[in-house]
Scaffold this active site. Structure first.
Site, PDB file in Angstrom:
ATOM      1  CE1 TYR A 156      -4.090   2.342   0.793  1.00 13.08           C
ATOM      2  CE2 TYR A 156      -2.473   2.893   2.217  1.00 13.08           C
ATOM      3  CZ  TYR A 156      -3.382   3.613   1.596  1.00 13.08           C
ATOM      4  OH  TYR A 156      -4.197   4.735   1.861  1.00 13.08           O
TER       5      TYR A 156
ATOM      6  CG  ASP B 210       5.433   3.996   0.602  1.00 12.60           C
ATOM      7  OD1 ASP B 210       6.260   4.599   1.668  1.00 12.60           O
ATOM      8  OD2 ASP B 210       4.897   3.207   0.096  1.00 12.60           O
TER       9      ASP B 210
ATOM     10  CE  LYS C 152       0.613   4.393   8.599  1.00 13.23           C
ATOM     11  NZ  LYS C 152       1.194   4.062   7.338  1.00 13.23           N
TER      12      LYS C 152
HETATM   13  C1  PLP Z   1       0.279   4.258   5.685  1.00 15.07           C
HETATM   14  C2  PLP Z   1       0.776   3.559   4.416  1.00 15.07           C
HETATM   15  C3  PLP Z   1       0.817   5.330   4.032  1.00 15.07           C
HETATM   16  C4  PLP Z   1      -0.368   5.992   3.419  1.00 15.07           C
HETATM   17  O1  PLP Z   1       0.572   7.265   4.767  1.00 15.07           O
HETATM   18  P1  PLP Z   1      -1.401   8.079   5.256  1.00 15.07           P
HETATM   19  O2  PLP Z   1      -0.074   9.295   6.300  1.00 15.07           O
HETATM   20  O3  PLP Z   1      -1.690   7.798   5.410  1.00 15.07           O
HETATM   21  O4  PLP Z   1      -1.453   8.887   3.795  1.00 15.07           O
HETATM   22  C5  PLP Z   1       1.840   5.229   2.566  1.00 15.07           C
HETATM   23  N1  PLP Z   1       2.961   3.789   2.504  1.00 15.07           N
HETATM   24  C6  PLP Z   1       3.558   3.296   3.400  1.00 15.07           C
HETATM   25  C7  PLP Z   1       3.760   1.716   3.367  1.00 15.07           C
HETATM   26  C8  PLP Z   1       2.057   3.496   4.656  1.00 15.07           C
HETATM   27  O5  PLP Z   1       2.006   2.229   5.532  1.00 15.07           O
END
Ligand code: PLP
Length: 426
Positions: free
Chosen positions: A143, A238, A266
């Site tokens: 994701y 990511d 995060k």
């Molecule tokens: C949570 C997450 C996102 C999205 O971040 P948001 O702050 O919710 O937009 C993107 N990539 C990864 C790997 C994530 O865990």
């Protein structure tokens, strides 16, 4: 309606779609009523009915120090008193950028945004602008936020272009996105051999944390690095979830791979909205105002949010932090696995740094397909039994769990005891 939780959820559904502001919060996967939280402190949260839980969600990863860390809260209060936002540069953004560039050798320059989604969308636009190419590779089950080009599932045959996984995303927008299987080196080699010169980038979670937890297979990240280098594509890690969650140099330090671009979120906001993307200077310098790739944000680098992140990161980067966090997390998964084994339940668990995965399968899955065949019903029963025991896990069998530094050995032991009772009743 008996409980305050039930009342709040009932009312929320009238004015908020599904009663929630982000879908997984709705408990659709596990069934039942989501808990509305009133307060958190350290490893614990209290719901609207005053019930206490040991929390292993930590706001889905950011709260690596636990809830309402006193140092973070004090710094946020002070920063707020100086002004909430200026829409102009501040010294605290420079401090954050310098800290990130120092912590991660692959980051020569970095730009701050307000969410992980913004970071990944911007990184992909930048990779396309830098290479002048359109196609990108993502992996099924990873994701990367809810940007249009990334809301894609695999097409009907292997190696076909992805289909939108959400209504409202035109097929034209995902027509350039190839969806491959996580940890499948052969597929990566084949696609690069056939289409390498058209690929702008590969985006990957270096430890997959959005399909439960799946560590990279030996050689997988190396294979991505080699192919991207050989074919002039941009490798994007990511690390929105893994960043400062699995180690002081994130997953790239843990596995010794240097990506071209990294996205963060995060933990770097410590519970307030901060995201970032950064990497090689020659790529980052393509961004406006220096270059032709447009990217902007009214609240980007917000001083209050960045302060929360800075104070959090300074504590996280203190010597010994990750050894202690990883030991706590390992103790938890080892305890859960032993409890399941004693109860004769088919179960496995794994951890990387302060993240963990629990699976109702004999061994940890290595791909999205393997995650999907874990026993979801068993997880859902286990989930509710744990909730009754006062343990709050992510309300879905397909999410990773998070331990914070505020979790004590006694908290971990209490969680394992709760799991013993839950496994007995399964
Ligand atoms: C949570 C997450 C996102 C999205 O971040 P948001 O702050 O919710 O937009 C993107 N990539 C990864 C790997 C994530 O865990």
């Amino acid at each position: 309606m008996s409980s305050r939780n039930d009342q709040l959820f009932e009312q929320s559904q009238k004015v908020i779609p599904g009663g929630v502001n982000s879908p997984v919060r709705a408990f659709r996967s596990v069934g039942g009523t989501p808990r509305f939280f009133a307060r958190g402190a350290g490893s614990r949260v209290w719901d609207a009915d005053g019930r206490e839980y040991l929390d292993y969600v930590g706001s889905w990863g950011p709260l690596i120090l636990g809830h309402a860390d006193p140092d973070v809260v004090a710094a946020v209060r002070e920063a707020a008193g100086l002004g909430l936002s200026f829409g102009a540069p501040t010294a605290v953004e420079l401090e954050m950028a310098e800290l990130l560039v120092k912590a991660l050798p692959s980051l020569e320059k970095v730009r701050l945004v307000s969410s992980g989604t913004e970071a990944t969308m911007s990184a992909i636009r930048l990779a396309r602008g830098f290479t002048g190419r359109s196609k990108l590779i993502k992996f099924e089950g990873c994701y990367h936020g809810h940007g249009d080009a990334l809301l894609v599932k695999a097409g009907s045959g292997a190696l076909t272009f992805g289909q939108p996984s959400s209504a409202g995303v035109p097929p034209e927008v995902t027509a350039h996105t190839l969806v491959l299987d996580y940890n499948d080196l052969d597929q990566v080699n084949r696609v690069f051999a056939e289409q390498g010169s058209e690929l702008a980038c590969v985006i990957v979670e270096p430890v997959a944390g959005n399909m439960n937890l799946i560590p990279p297979a030996p050689g997988f990240l190396e294979c991505l690095r080699e192919n991207c280098t050989k074919h002039g594509a941009v490798l994007i890690f990511d690390e929105v979830m893994t960043g400062f969650r699995v180690g002081p140099q994130c997953a790239q330090g843990l596995y010794g791979i240097r990506p071209d671009l990294t996205t963060l979120g995060k933990v770097i906001g410590g519970g307030l909205p901060v995201g970032a993307f950064g990497g090689r200077a020659e790529i980052m310098d393509q961004l406006a105002p220096l270059g032709p790739v447009y990217q902007a944000g009214t609240l980007s680098g917000n001083p209050v949010a960045v302060t929360a992140g800075l104070v959090t990161l300074r504590k996280v980067l203190a010597p010994g932090f990750f050894d202690a966090l990883a030991a706590k997390t390992r103790a938890l998964v080892d305890g859960l696995a032993a409890a399941a084994h004693d109860a004769g339940i088919v179960f496995s668990a794994t951890s990387v740094g302060g993240m963990f995965g629990v699976y109702f399968s004999a061994r940890p899955p290595a791909s999205y397909a393997e995650v999907m065949v874990c026993d979801k019903d068993a997880f859902n029963r286990f989930y509710h039994l744990m909730l009754l025991e006062g343990v709050y896990l992510a309300p879905s069998a397909f999410e990773a769990g998070f331990v914070s530094m505020a979790h004590t050995d006694a908290d971990i032991a209490a969680t394992v005891d709760a799991a013993r009772k839950a496994f007995e009743k399964l």
